[in-house]
Structures are given as C-alpha cells and as structure tokens.
Design an enzyme around this catalytic site. Structure first.
Site, mmCIF file in Angstrom:
data_model
loop_
_atom_site.group_PDB
_atom_site.id
_atom_site.type_symbol
_atom_site.label_atom_id
_atom_site.label_comp_id
_atom_site.label_asym_id
_atom_site.label_seq_id
_atom_site.Cartn_x
_atom_site.Cartn_y
_atom_site.Cartn_z
ATOM 1 C CG HIS A 1 -1.899 -1.177 1.207
ATOM 2 N ND1 HIS A 1 -2.077 -2.262 1.712
ATOM 3 C CD2 HIS A 1 -3.245 -1.104 0.330
ATOM 4 C CE1 HIS A 1 -3.136 -3.070 1.539
ATOM 5 N NE2 HIS A 1 -3.774 -2.300 0.558
ATOM 6 C CD GLU B 1 -7.666 -4.298 0.907
ATOM 7 O OE1 GLU B 1 -7.879 -3.393 0.235
ATOM 8 O OE2 GLU B 1 -6.501 -4.943 0.197
ATOM 9 C CG ASP C 1 -20.369 -0.040 -11.054
ATOM 10 O OD1 ASP C 1 -20.137 0.931 -12.047
ATOM 11 O OD2 ASP C 1 -19.951 -1.215 -11.127
ATOM 12 C CG ASP D 1 -6.054 -1.109 -3.822
ATOM 13 O OD1 ASP D 1 -5.433 -2.082 -4.612
ATOM 14 O OD2 ASP D 1 -6.144 -1.310 -2.760
#
Length: 747
Positions: free
Chosen positions: A294, A318, A379, A405
């Site tokens: 990251h 995450e 979306d 990402d």
C-alpha cells in the site's frame, strides 16, 4: 457315468457349472423377494456388532438404502470432482484401534458433509490399526490408522456439487480425539471442470486461483479459516497460515523476548500466523507485507504531485489505502468509491490493523471514521460517468490524485474487461483530474523479458488500457514501476497517468528532495516511530526507471517503436575522443582523435576542434566528454537565477548562470526538468547553420514529440540526451561543426 479305467463316476464340468449357476440365481431371487426393507445407514450401524478380522476371514460390509441417481441433480454433470486429504497426528491410540468408533465417525462425517453413504467395509488389522473404505453416492471415503504413532490419514473424493471444504472441521471434530492433535489437509479439484470458470461458486477453487495455490492445496502448512462468505458481489475468504519454512520475524522476537542462543530462533513454534485476504480466489493482501504494497501504491503518486489536496480512491475496501493517504498533511478530502459495503464491514472486523489510524496524530482511530474521509458505496463506473462523463448528470469536485486499487486488468476476467476496457469510463477517470492531476493504477504482475508481445499475451487487457491512455488527448505522460516486496510470488506493477508532463520532473527528483518532502508533507506518529516501513527517498529513486522487461516487451510491439533502435550504443561503430596530455600517461593510447586549435593571432584563444584521423560516418564523437556533463534540475537553476536578481554583484553566480545558458541544453523528454551542461572540450566545437559544414549530429534523432509512454525513453534518456555522432565521413584535418539548433527538440 462310470469311468472304466478308474472305476469312478465322471461328471461333465459344463453341466455342473450350469446347475450351480441356476441354483444361485434362484436363491438370490428368493432372498430378495422375502428380505426385510433396507435400513438407512445409522439404523444399520446401530445393529452392527464388530467382529475381529482374526475371527472371520470375510470383510465386514454394511450396505445402506438406494439413493437417486447423482446425475439427476440440478448442476450439470462434469467429468470432475473434489479431493480432500486429511492427516491428523496426536490421536488417542484406543480410538485409532477401535473399528466401531472409527466406522461411526466415518458415517457421521459423511452425513455432516451432506453426502450419501451407499455402503462401507472396515478391516481390524493385526496387531493394531484399522482400514475402512466407504462407497458414496458421490464417490468414496477411506482411511487408515497407526494407533502407536497416533496417526490417521483420510481420503475423501466426491464428484457431486456439494463443496468439501465445510467437511474439514467436521472431520477434525470426529477424528481428532486427543489433547495435542495436529491436523493437516489439502483440497484439490480433480478431473475436468468444463463450466467452472463460468460459475462464481467454483471459480475460486480452480487450480489456477491464488486461494488454491497459497492455502487449499498445500498439505504441510498450518491454515485456519477466519472468514469464508459470499457477499452480493464476490466471494470473500480470510485465512491464517504458517508455512514450514517461515522463520521468526523481528516482531515475533520482540513479542516473545527471544534472547541470543534460544533454540526457538531455528524453529517455527513462535511464528505468528499471516492473515491473507482473497476475493473470488485472488490474493489481495497479506498482513505481513500489506504495508509495503500500500505504500508503493499510494506514496509515489502523492509525492509526484506538488500539493495533493483532494484524493479519490476506487476500491480499497480493506482500508489500508486510506491509511496511507491520511499520512499526508496536504490532504483536505479523501473520497472512496467502493462497490461492496459488506467487504468493508468484514475487513473492519477481521482485519482491523489494515484500517488502523490511531497511531497517526490528528486522525480517527479507524481510518474509515476520519472526518476527511467520505465513503460512497456505489459502482465506480456509474459514479464517475455520472459526474465526469460526456453528459454529466451530477457535479463532482475534481481530484489531484486518483488511486485505483481495484481488480488487476488481467485478460480473461469479464469484470476486469468491463472496467478497464470501457473507453467512456477511462475518459471519465481522466476528466475527474485537475490540470496537473495524477492517476495511479495497480496493474498486476510485472512482465518478464520472456513474455510475448503484450497485446497477444495474458495481459492483453492491460495493453489495451495502456494504448487507450497513450492515445488520449488529455494524457501527457505515463510511467510504470514495480515493487517486489508486496508479498506476491512475482513483483507487482503500477501505472502512473499524468495530465501534465511536469510530473516526469517530480518523479525523477533526487532522494534527498523526496526525504525532505516526506518530512515536510506528512503527519507525525503518536509513538514517534517512522511513518513508513519501506517507502523513502531511496525507494522512490528505485522507481525512477522501469525494469528492463517493460522495455523489452514494449519493443515487441508491431510496428516496433522508433526509439527501440537506440536502446544501446552500437558496438560496431567507432569511438573517437579527445585525450588530455596527462591522461595519456600510463595508457596504451598516445593520442586522441582531436586537437584544439587556437586563434593564429593570439595563440591563446581556442576557436575550434580539428580532426587528427579519418572518422567514418556514424562514429561516436567525444563520448567521454559528453558523459562528463553535469546535470542541474529546474529548481536549482531557478534558485541561481533568483540569486542573480537579488544579489546582482555576486559575479561568480552570474558567470555560472551565463555558462549554463550558453553550454546547457534540455532533454528530449519534455517535463523532465533537467539541463545538461557540457564541461569538456565539446564546448569548443564550432556551431553553424551551413549544412555543407555541419558534420555532427545527435546520436538519437528524436523526431517529433516523445511518446506519452515509452519505457525506452524512461530508461535511456541520459544516452538519448547526450551522445553525438558523425553525420558524414570526416577526413583528417577537417574541423568539427555542429548545428546551432542541435539540442532543440519539438515539444
């Protein structure tokens, strides 16, 4: 019939066999007609009393009632199956030597797995041990025990649609009887899964999936399932693993206060499990290395921008990408567009360290809760097209840096193709950037020098996306880099897309300038520890030039890009240089190819360079002199100019600036922000506009504007910017001439 020789009756064998066969058939028919109804497996098992193999030679067979045909199931029949291998040690010897208890455990395991037992038989061995095999409607189950060693090995194969992974904890519960048992298991898909790639329920179990490779297939690793669930959009799996080759980490040693000489340094008993996150079977992050990944995703683009205030993020459920963004004190807003709200909840609960911001001064304990963060569950394609598409229905603030990402743009992935192959969506991403905005995309596994042409290989989708950005009128620069410390099997790669070519100059800043930017533009930690574990000025400098494989694969394009012919100097060409008198001492070379000529009147003022030997066309001219040039970046040169204005009496600075202006030139790569200043005899080469006189030119012609994306330019720009060649045969006694506009490049 009486045999006259032996005086005994002879029997026709054929008649005998026919009679016996008829009798057996009749007996079987009568038995079936008058037999009681078939019992199910548990009832039959309860009535069964085990008999030692030493008391009976026959095998003990238990049959259950009939079941419907397996292929009547709704899922289509395929020549395939699932194979589960389970090894357990540390089991009580009495259990492993009990045929009755083991048979019951086998029947219960089959039932717990939603499978159908047709029949089974077991053997009690001498002196100890039991072997059992069961015939399932779906295939079979078998095991063998070693009571003295406390070991059982079990094999379960099914060709039905019922997943076998859920059976593992049941097998462990039923067979791991003992205080210190240890279970190892492996799950494989067998046969030919013709429709599995179309089935989201099976795709994560295919042999090419990361989940299978890293977790399910290895038999000798510790693995523990933390989460296995399906959200509305994807399969989410989180596992803990320890591999046999894993050794004590620094954190492990600190936690357990390991001292020198402790034998546990050489074992794995204190190794902390690694957490692994998989989405649809693809590995996303490892707890042990996610910070490296990251940091590599976020900080290069952030520091390539002069002042990133408004940050956009696609994906990153995450929370770790947000954590890295919030380390920058320039950030005023961070907008995250994530499709899967359930994924965020799962990660917050089971991977809390990923979104942990409590060590960042001034930030919320959890990164998702920070006041600068806005999370939109939608979306991303719809969100961006609605706001930045050709006919925007909504308004949205533009981003200084946009970080993507999401899925790897790998060929064969339908969702990936829809995301990265949609020109309208990609254009909306570019349109969402400010004038000097930067977009960074993680683009999957890095290429190797052995890869085929990019548009024909497994990364054809990635190449298609690259081509789109290269041709886009709003894109002025593209850069690629890779990081091999992300925890994946191969280096991971990233693409930087810039709306301004100036980002090349920011990208190539020296490590000390990056270190100062890190100091000046990031927040402090609560515990005083360093903010990053991997990223620093030297790391950023390692990203400056893409690895060789990017250049190699790029030059396999058809037609081959023009600059690919200039990846290395031509070893067949001659090299001609000027040699100073003191350089001749102790060398084989006694004279160079050139001499300086002086004004006839004063014999002190140099006026040019004369050739001492014939030089063929294409020869390199003064390569040593040219590579001795010094490089000054745009910021340093501007500082010198400011000094001459603020302190005009400092003659040495004024003279230096004038020298740079006279003998310096820019780069063929626009936006690079560097000036090359010649220091050697090459500055004495005369300039001319007379084409008949000019006999020197740039080694790299550099026709027109440099490509938006070119690993060749990015890797070889020093060579492309410096070397001179003879543009014609130069005879001994001639003087060197170069054009006045030698270093003028079309921008």
């Amino acid at each position: 019939m009486l045999d006259p020789n032996t005086q005994r009756y002879a029997i026709d064998v054929r008649l005998f066999l026919a009679t016996m066969t008829t009798a057996m058939v009749l007996a079987f028919g009568v038995g079936v007609s008058f037999a009681p109804p078939a019992l199910d497996a548990p009832a039959l098992f309860d009535a069964w009393v085990p008999v030692s193999i030493t008391d009976r030679p026959e095998e003990h067979i238990v049959r259950t009632k009939e079941f419907p045909n397996l292929h009547d199931a709704e899922s289509p029949y395929e020549p395939s199956g699932q194979h589960l291998l389970v090894d357990i040690k540390g089991i009580d010897a009495d259990f492993l030597d009990s045929e009755e208890r083991l048979a019951k455990a086998m029947v219960d395991a089959v039932k717990a797995g939603g499978l159908s037992m047709l029949s089974y038989h077991c053997h009690k061995l001498v002196p100890m041990g039991v072997s059992c095999v069961g015939v399932l409607l779906e295939s079979h189950i078998s095991f063998h025990t070693w009571p003295v060693e406390g070991v059982i090995t079990l094999d379960l194969f099914t060709c039905g649609p019922t997943p076998l992974l859920s059976v593992v904890p049941e097998v462990e519960r039923l067979f791991a009887i003992g205080e210190n048992t240890k279970t190892s298991w492996s799950h494989e898909l067998r046969g030919f899964h013709l429709n599995a790639t179309k089935s989201p329920e099976k795709r994560h179990l295919l042999e090419q999936s990361d989940l299978v490779f890293w977790v399910l297939s290895p038999l000798d690793i510790y693995k523990k399932e933390i989460v296995s669930t399906r959200t509305r959009f994807q399969k989410v799996d989180i596992w803990e693993t320890i591999y046999p080759e894993d050794t004590i980490s620094h954190d492990d040693a600190v936690e357990h206060n390991l001292q020198p000489g402790d034998p546990r340094w050489l074992t794995g008993e204190l190794v902390a499990p690694d957490k692994m996150l998989f989405l649809d079977g693809t590995l996303q992050s490892l707890n042990s290395t996610e910070r490296v990944y990251h940091e590599a995703l976020v900080h290069p683009a952030m520091f390539a921008h002069p002042n990133p205030k408004h940050i956009g993020l696609i994906g990153g459920g995450e929370g770790a990408t947000l954590r890295e963004i919030l380390k920058h004190n320039t950030v005023e807003s961070a907008t995250m567009i994530e499709l899967d709200e359930e994924l965020v909840s799962i990660c917050r609960e089971h991977l809390p360290e990923f979104s942990n911001c409590k060590n960042l001064k001034g930030r919320a304990e959890n990164c998702f809760d920070d006041e600068l963060v806005s999370v939109v569950y939608q979306d991303s394609k719809e969100w961006f097209i609605e706001r930045f598409g050709p006919s925007p229905a909504k308004t949205g603030n533009k981003f200084d840096v946009l970080i993507i990402d999401a899925l790897d743009p790998e060929d064969g992935e339908t969702v990936s193709e829809e995301l990265y192959g949609d020109g309208e969506f990609l254009t909306s991403l570019i349109s969402s950037l400010t004038e000097d905005g930067i977009m960074i995309i993680q683009v999957g596994t890095a290429p190797t020098i052995y890869d085929p042409r990019a548009d024909m290989g497994v990364y054809a989708s990635r190449e298609k996306m690259f081509n789109f950005f290269e041709d886009h009128e709003q894109v002025e620069a593209m850069l690629v880099y890779e990081e091999d410390g992300c925890g994946f099997l191969e280096p991971h790669s990233f693409l930087v897309v810039c709306k301004s070519a100036k980002c090349r100059g920011e990208w190539l800043r020296e490590s000390d300038l990056i270190e100062y930017a890190i100091f000046n533009r990031t927040i402090e930690t609560v515990d005083g520890e360093r903010l990053m574990v991997q990223f620093d000025g030297a790391t950023m400098q390692s990203y400056n030039a893409p690895p060789k494989a990017w250049e190699t694969v790029y030059c396999r394009r058809e037609p081959q890009p023009f600059e690919c012919a200039y990846r290395a100097l031509d070893s067949n060409s001659e090299f001609h240089d000027y040699v100073f008198d003191d350089e001749k001492k102790g060398t084989k070379e006694t004279e160079g190819s050139f001499e300086v000529i002086y004004d006839d009147e004063t014999d002190e003022k140099p006026i040019g360079v004369e050739v001492l030997k014939d030089i063929p066309k294409g020869s390199y001219i003064m390569p040593h002199q040219m590579t001795s040039s010094f490089i000054i970046n745009e910021g340093s040169l501007n500082n010198l100019r400011d000094l001459t204005e603020d302190i005009p009496d400092v003659k040495v600075i004024t003279d230096l600036v004038n020298f740079i202006d006279t003998h310096g030139h820019g780069s063929v790569s626009d936006g690079i922000g560097r000036t090359y200043v010649e220091l050697g005899v090459s500055i004495l080469i005369e300039k001319s506009d007379d084409e008949d006189k000019i006999n020197l030119g740039r080694w790299f012609p550099g026709f027109g504007k440099r490509p938006v994306y070119s690993p060749v330019y990015d890797r070889q720009f020093l060579s492309l910017d410096l070397f001179l060649v003879a543009t014609q045969d130069i005879k001994k006694g001639q003087r060197l001439y170069r054009p006045n506009n030698l270093w003028d490049f079309e921008k």
